[in-house]
Design an enzyme around this catalytic site. Structure first.
Site, short mmCIF file in Angstrom:
data_model
loop_
_atom_site.label_atom_id
_atom_site.label_comp_id
_atom_site.label_asym_id
_atom_site.label_seq_id
_atom_site.Cartn_x
_atom_site.Cartn_y
_atom_site.Cartn_z
N ASP A 186 0.80 -1.22 0.00
CA ASP A 186 0.00 0.00 0.00
C ASP A 186 0.83 1.27 0.00
O ASP A 186 0.35 2.34 0.39
CB ASP A 186 -0.96 0.00 1.19
CG ASP A 186 -2.14 -0.93 0.94
OD1 ASP A 186 -2.69 -0.89 -0.18
OD2 ASP A 186 -2.50 -1.69 1.85
N ASP B 186 -7.46 -2.81 -6.10
CA ASP B 186 -7.09 -1.57 -5.41
C ASP B 186 -5.71 -1.07 -5.85
O ASP B 186 -5.41 0.12 -5.80
CB ASP B 186 -7.03 -1.77 -3.89
CG ASP B 186 -8.07 -2.72 -3.34
OD1 ASP B 186 -8.49 -3.64 -4.05
OD2 ASP B 186 -8.42 -2.56 -2.16
N1 GLY Z 1 -7.43 -0.96 -0.18
C1 GLY Z 1 -8.34 -1.51 0.70
C2 GLY Z 1 -9.71 -0.96 0.64
O1 GLY Z 1 -10.06 -0.21 -0.24
O2 GLY Z 1 -10.46 -1.29 1.52
#
Ligand code: GLY
Length: 461
Positions: free
Chosen positions: A119, A178
């Site tokens: 992330d 994501d």
């Molecule tokens: N990246 C995790 C979410 O959008 O919950």
């Protein structure tokens, strides 16, 4: 004209039935007041708001290496931007840039960790914002480059993607939709360093994602598992959605934004078409009340929770997509207007449902993770994209700082755009509540049928 096209024309033209509205809450003084109140909450050691409780809307704070920790500092940068585009006396009374820098500082050490995971794109957002203000800031440059290198180290040339979650079985290589949002940090770092390999990685990741995460109807799988030895797809499934073959709305929203962003950086039409295709699914699968559900395929009974964060991310992705349409030669003005109007309607519908004057967050009705029963909360990234949507609407000349639509893209005066000006009673979402915010409206931006025809010109059907 095929039955698919006719069906879509009918769907779109019948939903484009009323006036277009902007919610007054978007530019309410309470936006800055609430964010400032949170910024003034001393967290020692540093912690970052992620979601609120469900009852009182009180922020819950998490450690700096949580994937969401960049969003609150980035919201402060967004209010610093608001100060320059809408300089009210109230905004001028706060040093938004100083607060943003202070709140970013606890994230700086993360760049030297190799355990932050996938992330890093989200975590890099405040540093990307800092570089927009001070392009020579060495700390921000180092952070962006380090986060990009960390992501690049997660790239597997056999799979063609960057790895999402670390698994106990190293051949099981998971990629979540994501991660389209991570790719921005690769472009930013390539811009700083001239390292074209980073752009190649971003392009490969996007190319694989559009093949393996998208279904023929433009919907998306949340998770694709690859075998890292062969590069073959093992499984397409969900983690945060309702079912493996359902469409988790926030994942769909990340995809709309992520592919529009890829087009912005590369001008590769395939990415624009992919963003359009994902947007088409998102817009044509909204329920009658226009409220974004947490998963498009979640059952209606019992009423399914909404996700205000998915709504705000999707709206921002649609605004970015609208700019992609305008950048074409010749510009696709009708398509651009359609996406702008769709974004405004989503923002209006969700703000009416989710604005909570008494909560610490701006919005309620966020779904963090429905399978974990974490829903009906405020969410820091929902609030961030709420603030960013308002900024972008002003910067793009679509709205004024007092929340009026400029009507700068008028067409048929008799027509109307996008959904209902008022929110019908909740037919598909839980926790529905209307706000008292008065909405202004403009009439007749585009004829519904004209919009449908214009958009179909660019849709992947
Ligand atoms: N990246 C995790 C979410 O959008 O919950």
């Amino acid at each position: 004209m095929s039955r698919t096209i006719l069906g879509l024309l009918l769907t779109i033209s019948t939903t484009l039935a009323a006036e277009l509205v902007l919610p007054s809450e978007l530019f309410s003084p309470q936006v800055a007041q609430k964010v400032l109140a949170t910024a003034n909450t001393v967290q020692n050691p540093a912690k970052y708001p992620q979601w609120t409780d469900r009852d009182k809307g009180t922020w819950q704070f998490f450690s700096p290496d949580t994937w969401t920790s960049g969003f609150f500092p980035t919201t402060l940068y967004a209010l610093n931007e608001r100060l320059s585009i809408c300089p009210t006396d109230e905004l001028k009374a706060t040093d938004w840039l100083g607060l943003a820098q202070t709140w970013s500082s606890a994230e700086v050490p993360l760049e030297t960790k190799t355990t932050t995971g996938h992330d890093v794109g989200f975590l890099s957002f405040p540093f990307i914002e800092e570089l927009k203000v001070h392009s020579n800031n060495q700390t921000a440059q180092t952070a962006v480059n380090s986060f990009a290198n960390e992501l690049a180290a997660r790239f597997d040339p056999i799979v063609g993607c960057t790895r999402s979650w670390d698994t106990t079985d190293p051949t099981d290589f998971t990629v979540i939709i994501d991660n389209m949002m991570n790719l921005e940090v690769l472009f930013q770092s390539a811009n700083l360093t001239g390292n074209h390999t980073l752009i190649d990685i971003a392009t490969s990741h996007a190319d694989k994602t559009l093949v393996n995460h998208l279904r023929p109807d433009g919907s998306s799988y949340h998770v694709v598992e690859y075998n890292s030895t062969t590069g073959k797809v093992i499984k397409q499934r969900t983690a945060q959605g309702y079912a493996d073959n359902s469409t988790w709305s926030r994942g769909q929203a990340w995809g709309i934004f992520g592919f529009a962003n890829m087009f912005k950086h590369t001008q590769n039409l395939t990415y624009l078409e992919t963003s359009r295709h994902m947007a088409q699914y998102f817009l044509t699968n909204l329920p009658g009340d226009g409220i974004v559900p947490w998963d498009f395929n979640a059952p209606l009974d019992p009423p399914r929770p909404a996700d205000s964060s998915a709504a705000m991310i999707a709206a921002n992705g649609l605004l970015l997509l609208s700019q992609g349409e305008l950048s074409l030669s010749p510009a696709n003005k009708s398509g651009s207007d359609f996406y702008i109007d769709s974004a405004i309607q989503i923002i209006a519908n969700m703000t009416t449902l989710a604005w909570r004057p008494e909560w610490q967050s701006l919005l309620a009705n966020g779904t963090v993770n429905n399978p974990a029963l974490n829903n009906l909360t405020g969410i820091v990234y929902g609030d961030y994209y709420f603030v960013k949507n308002a900024n972008d609407l002003v910067s793009l000349g679509i709205a004024t700082c007092n929340g009026s639509l400029t009507g700068s893209t008028p067409s048929s005066p008799s027509a109307s755009v996008s959904g209902s000006g008022s929110i019908p009673s909740a037919s598909s979402t839980d926790g529905v509540r209307t706000s008292s915010g008065a909405a202004r409206s403009v009439q007749g931006r585009i004829s519904g049928l004209a919009v449908a025809v214009a958009v179909l010109g660019g849709l992947v059907l």
